[in-house]
Scaffold this motif. Structure first.
Motif, short mmCIF file in Angstrom:
data_model
loop_
_atom_site.label_atom_id
_atom_site.label_comp_id
_atom_site.label_asym_id
_atom_site.label_seq_id
_atom_site.Cartn_x
_atom_site.Cartn_y
_atom_site.Cartn_z
N ILE B 55 94.84 97.47 130.08
CA ILE B 55 94.02 96.26 129.97
C ILE B 55 92.54 96.62 130.07
N ASP B 56 92.31 97.57 130.96
CA ASP B 56 90.94 98.02 131.17
C ASP B 56 90.34 98.58 129.87
N VAL B 57 91.15 99.31 129.14
CA VAL B 57 90.68 99.87 127.86
C VAL B 57 90.20 98.74 126.95
N PHE B 58 91.02 97.72 126.83
CA PHE B 58 90.65 96.59 125.95
C PHE B 58 89.40 95.90 126.45
N ASN B 59 89.31 95.75 127.77
CA ASN B 59 88.18 95.05 128.36
C ASN B 59 86.88 95.81 128.13
N GLU B 162 71.82 86.02 140.00
CA GLU B 162 73.16 85.53 140.34
C GLU B 162 73.33 84.18 139.70
N HIS B 163 74.39 84.03 138.97
CA HIS B 163 74.56 82.81 138.20
C HIS B 163 76.03 82.72 137.80
N PRO B 164 76.84 82.11 138.63
CA PRO B 164 78.29 82.12 138.41
C PRO B 164 78.73 81.75 136.99
N PRO B 165 78.19 80.67 136.40
CA PRO B 165 78.68 80.37 135.04
C PRO B 165 78.45 81.52 134.08
N PHE B 166 77.28 82.15 134.19
CA PHE B 166 76.99 83.24 133.27
C PHE B 166 77.84 84.47 133.59
N GLU B 167 78.13 84.66 134.87
CA GLU B 167 78.94 85.81 135.24
C GLU B 167 80.36 85.69 134.72
N PHE B 168 80.74 84.47 134.37
CA PHE B 168 82.09 84.26 133.85
C PHE B 168 82.31 85.03 132.56
N ILE B 169 81.22 85.22 131.79
CA ILE B 169 81.35 85.88 130.48
C ILE B 169 82.03 87.23 130.61
N ALA B 170 81.63 88.00 131.62
CA ALA B 170 82.25 89.31 131.78
C ALA B 170 83.33 89.30 132.85
N GLY B 171 83.17 88.40 133.82
CA GLY B 171 84.08 88.47 134.96
C GLY B 171 85.22 87.46 134.92
N GLY B 172 85.12 86.48 134.06
CA GLY B 172 86.11 85.43 134.04
C GLY B 172 87.37 85.81 133.29
N SER B 173 88.27 84.84 133.21
CA SER B 173 89.48 85.14 132.45
C SER B 173 90.03 83.87 131.82
N LEU B 174 90.81 84.07 130.79
CA LEU B 174 91.44 82.95 130.11
C LEU B 174 92.82 83.42 129.67
N PHE B 175 93.83 82.59 129.89
CA PHE B 175 95.21 82.97 129.57
C PHE B 175 95.57 84.30 130.22
N LEU B 177 93.75 86.81 130.56
CA LEU B 177 93.05 87.96 129.99
C LEU B 177 91.58 87.92 130.39
N HIS B 178 91.03 89.11 130.60
CA HIS B 178 89.61 89.18 130.88
C HIS B 178 88.83 88.51 129.76
N PHE B 179 87.78 87.82 130.13
CA PHE B 179 87.08 87.03 129.12
C PHE B 179 86.49 87.87 127.98
N PRO B 180 85.94 89.09 128.26
CA PRO B 180 85.43 89.91 127.14
C PRO B 180 86.50 90.18 126.08
N ILE B 181 87.74 90.34 126.52
CA ILE B 181 88.82 90.57 125.55
C ILE B 181 88.94 89.35 124.64
N ILE B 182 88.91 88.19 125.27
CA ILE B 182 89.00 86.94 124.50
C ILE B 182 87.83 86.86 123.51
N ILE B 183 86.63 87.16 124.01
CA ILE B 183 85.45 87.05 123.15
C ILE B 183 85.55 88.01 121.97
N SER B 184 85.85 89.28 122.27
CA SER B 184 85.81 90.26 121.18
C SER B 184 86.89 89.95 120.15
N PHE B 185 88.09 89.59 120.62
CA PHE B 185 89.11 89.28 119.63
C PHE B 185 88.84 87.96 118.93
N GLY B 186 88.21 87.03 119.64
CA GLY B 186 87.82 85.77 119.01
C GLY B 186 86.84 86.02 117.87
#
Ligand code: ATP
Ligand code: MG
Lengths: 511, 353
Positions: B55-59, B162-175, B177-186
């Motif tokens: 997973i880390d590789v994809f992230n 420090e800005h939690p909503p913005f930190e979600f971009i790299a630190g958050g998750s959806l389904f 999956l880490h959010f960067p994975i979602i973004i890049s595949f999106g």
């Protein structure tokens, strides 16, 4: 002494490409002092045979005996050094280098490390003079039209100390005058004892120059014949593998179509061109093309036919004049704009301005249709397949599949794809610049028939060809160009070949 | 039945396609890890999210993947964009400044950097298509100047926030999956479909294959090039947001350093030729994954730091060699020759001449 073996002998040569058996067990014998014509339909395997001989491709099977020895050239360069000089079908010189450099590339006179440019320039000019060409040899090759490039390639090949000269469709974009020049050179070389292989789709030329004919069909050897004892129609039948009757039938159909064409009344005017011109390209001219009319453009090499077409289509911007389509003045000059206004332009130089090598046959055909539809209205795959299948059939394009890359097709078949591209876009005015260049006799008749059919259905066609007979066959009206000036315009009914010849070359007579 | 047919069709299509070599290489790397790296494929679920090396590789591949997607299109038109690293730094810096120093709504924090990235892409595109500067030179300008712009934006400092909503971009998750994975595949899917379901893809390949002939077909090559440079810069801009969000800071000097090289490598490994023409987006994505899995493997193998780059380079070289048809032919030639020589030397076959 009479030699008892051919200078070049090919025995049961075979070559396959993925999905295509290009050659299977083909023999060929070329003797010194003969001109040997290699004939066959588009995709029959002529160019492949030549490329196998000169080491461009590696053969799968068979052997090549040259000058009494088995040979196996690993590169065209090696073949050239051993005395097999070749002009390939697609001019394969380097566009950005000068003419002189192109003629001498790979064999600069060995005078130490330093290259003597002066002597190179001089001898380049000399070798071109043999072909009656006077050019500025320091200009880049790309600044000359394709016909001149072809002549330069020939000059380069003839210049080698060769035993065998191979010419793959050297005359495809030449006019009668250049062809005659070339033939006189070929005859001289033949009398000097060269063996010459000559590929062409022009039957008259075969009968004029060749001693023997080898016919290929679908990669197979049909046979070797003495030119004298093989009547023209029989040759065609052997190439096409059809009965004589069948071919004669298409010819008859074409002729009756021509008859109908000649008698037809013209439709309304589609496009009017007034005082259109560009400095250094073509002098201002007037032209009018009616709906459903085929207007032929005749003229010598360099008379300005292609320039006229390019200007009309907006490849280059005119600096004078106006265009009216359907009686309305139009402004704007770019190919995109012209296509939007219902024009199409099949250019003469298929390699640089026609094919997109890495795209498939399907994609190449669909391009113009797609630009006409617009970027966002992509044509559904199913519809694409339909259109493509239709034209592959209509023009008899020989390809293993529509998904084959166009660069893997034979020269003539590439040309057919480009013609198909513009036919498929269904323009209101179609400009065809040498559309049958490199196309075999059968397909040529098919294309001419299509042109007539389309014009009957209301398409206007501007038809450029250096083959007068073809122009006479297809056009309702003929405009003649000479030295970048439009000098005459005549109705086809009123004239014959000699009348046009006269108009084309008047100045020469006057001198 | 149907599924069987489908898989057979799919395998056939992959076997005949350009991406097969990159796929094979990716699987070889995975296989290597399967054998030598313990727990490489171990995936566990923590807080409803998947974790593990794979997973880390994809992230971690996300920024390179994004840049490679844009780069693929640019390369397909016969160009190259070496300014992506700088654009990435600029985008991250703008976001950081907006968060740390200005009181703007969150959507502007997301949009302004991307709008500015797109403008930079348009600048590249204009230089290439309308001024006629060679792509590598045109984008070199921004490669150099871009770092300066990023420094101007942050006033030469590293900006921490420090800005939690913005930190979600790299630190958050959806389904899960880490959010960067979602973004890049999106982004990958959006670009893939945008270029496939319009004629953009065809026109890009056509311009890259033969721009003169494309002109005759009525394609406006300049505009197509403009579009791909904008897309490339946008992708880099998104990568910049991910990077900034990841470290909760903007570093105008090192963010995106070397991104252009990795992206180009990913594209080439993916089978797209630098000459332009046919492109393979899927290949580029796999290329980016290969690059990242390689790095991860080398790190987890405990290869000494000073040789990691060398190992990396060697593997990339091998990958490129395998991709090259000439090289494969030469290899095949060597083996065939030996095989034949062997046959000839065998006494049993002595009488075949
Ligand atoms: N590089 C290649 N890859 C795949 N197929 C090829 C390749 N070169 C030629 N062919 C195929 O081999 C066959 C013979 O082609 P070739 O070019 O020899 O024909 P030709 O007789 O010269 O035709 P033309 O009159 O059109 O020039 C064609 O069907 C062509 O599609
Ligand atoms: Mg040929």
């Amino acid at each position: 002494m009479i030699e008892s073996t051919p200078i070049l002998q090919v025995k049961s040569l075979s070559k396959s490409f993925p999905g295509v058996k290009a050659l299977a067990g083909v023999d060929l014998s070329v003797w010194t002092g003969e001109v040997h014509a290699l004939m066959g339909e588009n995709g029959a395997g002529k160019s492949t045979l030549i490329k196998l001989i000169t080491g461009v491709y590696r053969r799968d099977q068979g052997e090549i005996i040259y000058n009494g020895e088995k040979v196996n050239f690993s590169s065209p360069r090696e073949a050239q050094e051993k005395g097999i000089s070749t002009v390939y079908q697609e001019v394969n010189l380097i566009p950005t280098l000068s003419v002189a450099e192109n003629i001498f590339i790979g064999r600069f006179p060995p005078e130490g490390v330093k290259i003597n440019w002066k002597s190179i320039k001089k001898s380049a000019e000399d070798s071109l003079k043999k072909l009656d060409l006077c050019l500025d040899v320091t200009q880049p090759l790309s600044s000359f039209p394709i016909a001149i490039q072809q002549m330069i390639a020939i000059a380069r090949a003839v210049d080698f100390q060769a035993k065998v000269l191979i010419l793959d469709e050297p005359t495809s974009s030449l006019d009668a005058k250049e062809v005659n020049l070339l033939f006189s050179i070929i005859r001289k070389l033949r009398d000097d004892g060269l063996g010459i292989i000559f590929v062409t789709h022009f039957l008259e030329q075969v009968y004029e120059i060749s001693d023997k004919i080898t016919v290929l069909r679908n990669g197979l050897l049909v046979g070797e014949f003495e030119t004298q004892s093989l009547p023209r129609l029989e040759l065609v039948a052997k190439m096409m593998g059809k009965d004589l009757e069948e071919f004669e039938n298409t010819e008859k159909k074409l002729d009756s179509a021509v008859q109908v064409n000649g008698n037809r009344k013209n439709g309304k005017s589609f496009i009017q061109i007034r005082g259109f011109g560009k400095k250094g390209m073509i002098y201002p001219f007037d032209l009018e093309i009616n709906k459903g009319e085929v207007l032929g453009l005749a003229g010598l090499l360099g008379s300005g036919r292609s320039e006229m077409a390019k200007l009309l289509f907006g490849i280059e911007r005119a600096d004078k004049g106006k265009i009216y389509i359907d009686k309305k003045a139009v402004s704007g000059s770019s190919p995109k704009f012209s296509i939007k206004k219902g024009m199409g332009f099949c250019p003469e130089d298929r390699k640089t301005s026609g094919i997109i090598e890495d795209l498939t046959v399907r994609e190449n055909i669909m391009l113009a249709v797609q630009t006409r539809q617009g970027l966002f209205r992509k044509i559904a795959k199913k519809k694409q397949d339909e259109i493509v299948a239709q034209y592959i059939k209509a023009l008899n394009i020989s390809t293993p599949s529509p998904e084959q890359k166009i660069k893997n097709l034979s020269g003539g078949n590439q040309q057919k794809v480009i013609v198909a591209r513009w036919l498929a876009s269904q323009p209101r005015l179609l400009i065809l610049d040498e559309p049958t260049r490199g196309i075999d006799v059968g397909a040529k008749a098919e294309i001419q028939k299509l042109i007539l059919k389309l014009s009957r259905e209301g398409m206007s066609i501007l038809f450029i060809s250096s083959e007068l007979s073809e122009i006479l066959r297809c056009s309702t009206r003929i405009a003649v160009l000479r030295d970048k000036v439009k000098v005459a315009e005549m109705m086809n009914q009123d004239i014959d070949e000699s009348a046009i010849m006269q108009a084309i070359a008047e100045e020469d007579n006057g001198n | 039945m149907a599924i069987k047919d489908l898989t057979r069709d799919l395998t056939k299509r992959i076997a005949s396609s350009h991406i097969k070599w990159s796929l094979i290489i990716f699987f070889v790397i995975l296989l290597f890890n399967f054998i030598f790296t313990p727990n490489f494929f171990h995936i566990e679920i923590k807080n409803g999210r998947f974790y593990g090396s794979i997973i880390d590789v994809f992230n971690r591949a996300a920024p390179v993947m994004l840049a490679a997607i844009g780069m693929t299109l640019v390369i397909a038109t016969g160009g190259i964009d070496i300014s992506v690293g700088s654009v990435m730094a600029i985008s991250g810096s703008i976001a950081a400044v907006l968060i740390a120093k200005m009181d703007v709504p969150f959507w502007m924090v997301l949009c302004l950097p991307l709008v500015f990235s797109a403008l930079l892409g348009a600048w590249n595109g204009l230089l290439v298509s309308y001024i006629g500067i060679q792509p590598i030179i045109a984008t070199l300008i921004l490669l150099v100047a871009g770092r300066g712009i990023a420094q101007l934006v942050t006033d030469g400092q590293i900006i921490v926030f420090e800005h939690p909503p913005f930190e979600f971009i790299a630190g958050g998750s959806l389904f899960g999956l880490h959010f960067p994975i979602i973004i890049s595949f999106g982004v990958f899917l959006i670009i893939l479909f945008l270029f496939k379901f319009t004629a953009l893809g065809l026109f890009v390949e056509s311009v890259g294959g033969n721009s003169e002939a494309s002109k005759y077909c009525g394609i406006n090559a300049g505009r197509i090039k403009l579009v791909v440079y904008i897309v490339s810069a946008l992708c880099a801009g998104i990568a910049g947001l991910i990077a900034a969000s990841n470290i909760k800071a903007a570093d105008p000097n090192t963010s995106g350093d070397g991104l252009e090289l990795n992206a180009i490598l990913a594209v080439v490994i993916g089978g797209t030729s630098l000459n332009g023409g046919k492109y393979f987006l899927v290949g580029s994505v796999i290329g980016a994954l290969i690059m990242q899995s390689l790095t991860t493997t080398i790190l987890t193998m405990g290869v000494p730091v000073q040789v990691t780059l060398v190992v990396n380079a060697i593997v990339v070289l091998v990958v490129c060699l395998i991709q090259s048809k000439n090289f494969r032919d030469i290899l095949a030639g060597i083996f065939k020759l030996d095989f034949r020589g062997l046959l000839r030397r065998m006494p049993l076959k002595g009488g075949n001449k």
